[in-house]
Write a protein that holds these residues in place. Structure first.
Motif, PDB file in Angstrom:
ATOM      1  N   PHE A   1       0.840  -1.200   0.000  1.00 39.62           N
ATOM      2  CA  PHE A   1       0.000   0.000   0.000  1.00 39.62           C
ATOM      3  C   PHE A   1       0.867   1.238   0.000  1.00 39.62           C
ATOM      4  O   PHE A   1       1.866   1.327   0.731  1.00 39.62           O
ATOM      5  CB  PHE A   1      -0.879   0.045   1.264  1.00 39.62           C
ATOM      6  CG  PHE A   1      -1.979  -0.956   1.296  1.00 39.62           C
ATOM      7  CD1 PHE A   1      -3.258  -0.631   0.867  1.00 39.62           C
ATOM      8  CD2 PHE A   1      -1.745  -2.244   1.759  1.00 39.62           C
ATOM      9  CE1 PHE A   1      -4.285  -1.566   0.909  1.00 39.62           C
ATOM     10  CE2 PHE A   1      -2.763  -3.186   1.804  1.00 39.62           C
ATOM     11  CZ  PHE A   1      -4.039  -2.847   1.378  1.00 39.62           C
ATOM     12  N   ASP A   2       0.460   2.214  -0.793  1.00 37.29           N
ATOM     13  CA  ASP A   2       0.987   3.570  -0.673  1.00 37.29           C
ATOM     14  C   ASP A   2       0.458   4.163   0.650  1.00 37.29           C
ATOM     15  O   ASP A   2      -0.550   3.700   1.184  1.00 37.29           O
ATOM     16  CB  ASP A   2       0.482   4.375  -1.880  1.00 37.29           C
ATOM     17  CG  ASP A   2       0.697   5.856  -1.720  1.00 37.29           C
ATOM     18  OD1 ASP A   2       1.831   6.263  -1.418  1.00 37.29           O
ATOM     19  OD2 ASP A   2      -0.290   6.615  -1.894  1.00 37.29           O
ATOM     20  N   LEU A   3       1.162   5.173   1.164  1.00 44.62           N
ATOM     21  CA  LEU A   3       0.719   5.775   2.435  1.00 44.62           C
ATOM     22  C   LEU A   3      -0.128   7.043   2.211  1.00 44.62           C
ATOM     23  O   LEU A   3      -1.336   7.038   2.448  1.00 44.62           O
ATOM     24  CB  LEU A   3       1.949   6.087   3.310  1.00 44.62           C
ATOM     25  CG  LEU A   3       1.641   6.676   4.687  1.00 44.62           C
ATOM     26  CD1 LEU A   3       0.819   5.724   5.538  1.00 44.62           C
ATOM     27  CD2 LEU A   3       2.953   7.032   5.409  1.00 44.62           C
ATOM     28  N   ASP A   4       0.521   8.111   1.743  1.00 47.20           N
ATOM     29  CA  ASP A   4      -0.170   9.410   1.620  1.00 47.20           C
ATOM     30  C   ASP A   4      -1.232   9.380   0.522  1.00 47.20           C
ATOM     31  O   ASP A   4      -0.944   9.051  -0.621  1.00 47.20           O
ATOM     32  CB  ASP A   4       0.838  10.518   1.300  1.00 47.20           C
ATOM     33  CG  ASP A   4       1.806  10.761   2.448  1.00 47.20           C
ATOM     34  OD1 ASP A   4       1.364  10.707   3.608  1.00 47.20           O
ATOM     35  OD2 ASP A   4       2.988  11.009   2.168  1.00 47.20           O
ATOM     36  N   GLY A   5      -2.433   9.749   0.886  1.00 49.47           N
ATOM     37  CA  GLY A   5      -3.516   9.784  -0.102  1.00 49.47           C
ATOM     38  C   GLY A   5      -4.104   8.410  -0.363  1.00 49.47           C
ATOM     39  O   GLY A   5      -4.996   8.264  -1.197  1.00 49.47           O
TER      40      GLY A   5
ATOM     41  N   GLY B   1      -2.629   2.105  -4.680  1.00 45.40           N
ATOM     42  CA  GLY B   1      -2.193   3.484  -4.478  1.00 45.40           C
ATOM     43  C   GLY B   1      -2.965   4.471  -5.317  1.00 45.40           C
ATOM     44  O   GLY B   1      -3.753   4.098  -6.193  1.00 45.40           O
ATOM     45  N   ASP B   2      -2.710   5.754  -5.057  1.00 46.48           N
ATOM     46  CA  ASP B   2      -3.454   6.822  -5.743  1.00 46.48           C
ATOM     47  C   ASP B   2      -2.658   7.477  -6.867  1.00 46.48           C
ATOM     48  O   ASP B   2      -3.210   8.281  -7.612  1.00 46.48           O
ATOM     49  CB  ASP B   2      -3.909   7.892  -4.734  1.00 46.48           C
ATOM     50  CG  ASP B   2      -2.747   8.679  -4.156  1.00 46.48           C
ATOM     51  OD1 ASP B   2      -1.701   8.064  -3.850  1.00 46.48           O
ATOM     52  OD2 ASP B   2      -2.862   9.911  -4.026  1.00 46.48           O
ATOM     53  N   ASN B   3      -1.380   7.158  -6.980  1.00 49.15           N
ATOM     54  CA  ASN B   3      -0.559   7.827  -7.991  1.00 49.15           C
ATOM     55  C   ASN B   3      -0.405   6.939  -9.241  1.00 49.15           C
ATOM     56  O   ASN B   3       0.161   5.848  -9.147  1.00 49.15           O
ATOM     57  CB  ASN B   3       0.816   8.154  -7.389  1.00 49.15           C
ATOM     58  CG  ASN B   3       1.650   9.015  -8.331  1.00 49.15           C
ATOM     59  OD1 ASN B   3       1.981   8.590  -9.439  1.00 49.15           O
ATOM     60  ND2 ASN B   3       1.967  10.220  -7.907  1.00 49.15           N
TER      61      ASN B   3
HETATM   62 MG   LIG Z   1      -0.114   8.691  -2.576  1.00 55.85          MG
END
Ligand SMILES: [Mg+2]
Length: 215
Positions: A7-11, A164-166
């Protein structure tokens, strides 16, 4: 069989933008910074923050405090402000109970990303963490994905998932690492990138996809 979910962290697991806004407000109040300095911080820290940003802040606004002190206060404020929603914590707990290995792979400075993981309670729920600041390599660099897997005690060759979001860092990076991908929509999708395997609105939906995965 190993089931790896990175998992990505931010967002993705945490809402950095809300925490950032609160932390900047509190830092500016604590240090009696001018509205101009506050505006500068909101722009310069919008995507990421490092101690170098505070060296530039100090220079630009003639502050007496050291960059290291300002950075430490900012890290402390972020780690006490950032939260992970209870339903996300619960979802990760269910994933673990279902036998998944969980890692966090994040671009950012090592100290602040780890402080956020500790402050949100995520640190105790994940098997391994790879922060770009650890090695000065950033997603989508394959090396950071390999580090995340290694720190989870598994190999990328066994496959797994990236959430993730990116589009570039998370989804294209995950794709290049041989992982299946789940994108949290929000940003524009750039032309030419391979599509994510699933697209969801929230990380809890991504966790549901993983829980339903019956490979
Ligand atoms: Mg992110």
């Amino acid at each position: 069989m190993v089931r790896l979910a990175l998992f990505d962290l931010d967002g993705t697991l945490v809402d950095r933008q809300t925490a950032l806004s609160d932390a900047v407000t509190r830092l500016c109040r604590s240090r009696a910074l001018s509205p101009d300095a506050e505006h500068w911080l909101r722009i310069e820290l919008a995507d990421r923050a490092t101690v170098d940003d505070f060296a530039r802040l100090r220079e630009a606004f003639g502050l007496e405090a050291s960059a290291a002190d300002l950075w430490k206060e900012y890290v402390d404020l972020m780690s006490s402000t950032v939260t992970c929603r209870p339903e996300v914590i619960e979802g990760l707990t269910r994933l673990r109970a279902a036998g998944w290995t969980i890692g966090v792979i994040t671009n950012g400075a090592s100290d602040i990303q780890r402080a956020k993981l500790a402050g949100t309670g995520l640190a105790s729920l994940v098997d391994g963490v790879a922060v770009s600041g650890d090695l000065e390599i950033r997603k989508p660099d394959l090396c950071l994905f390999e580090l995340a897997a290694t720190r989870c005690g598994v190999s990328l060759t066994s496959g797994g998932w990236m959430v993730g979001d990116n589009p570039g860092g998370d989804i294209n990076g995950g794709h290049q690492a041989g992982l299946r991908t789940i994108w949290l929509r929000g940003r524009p999708w750039p032309d030419g990138l391979p599509a994510a395997h699933h697209v969801v609105d929230d990380v809890t939906d991504a966790i549901t996809v993983l829980l339903n995965e019956s490979e």
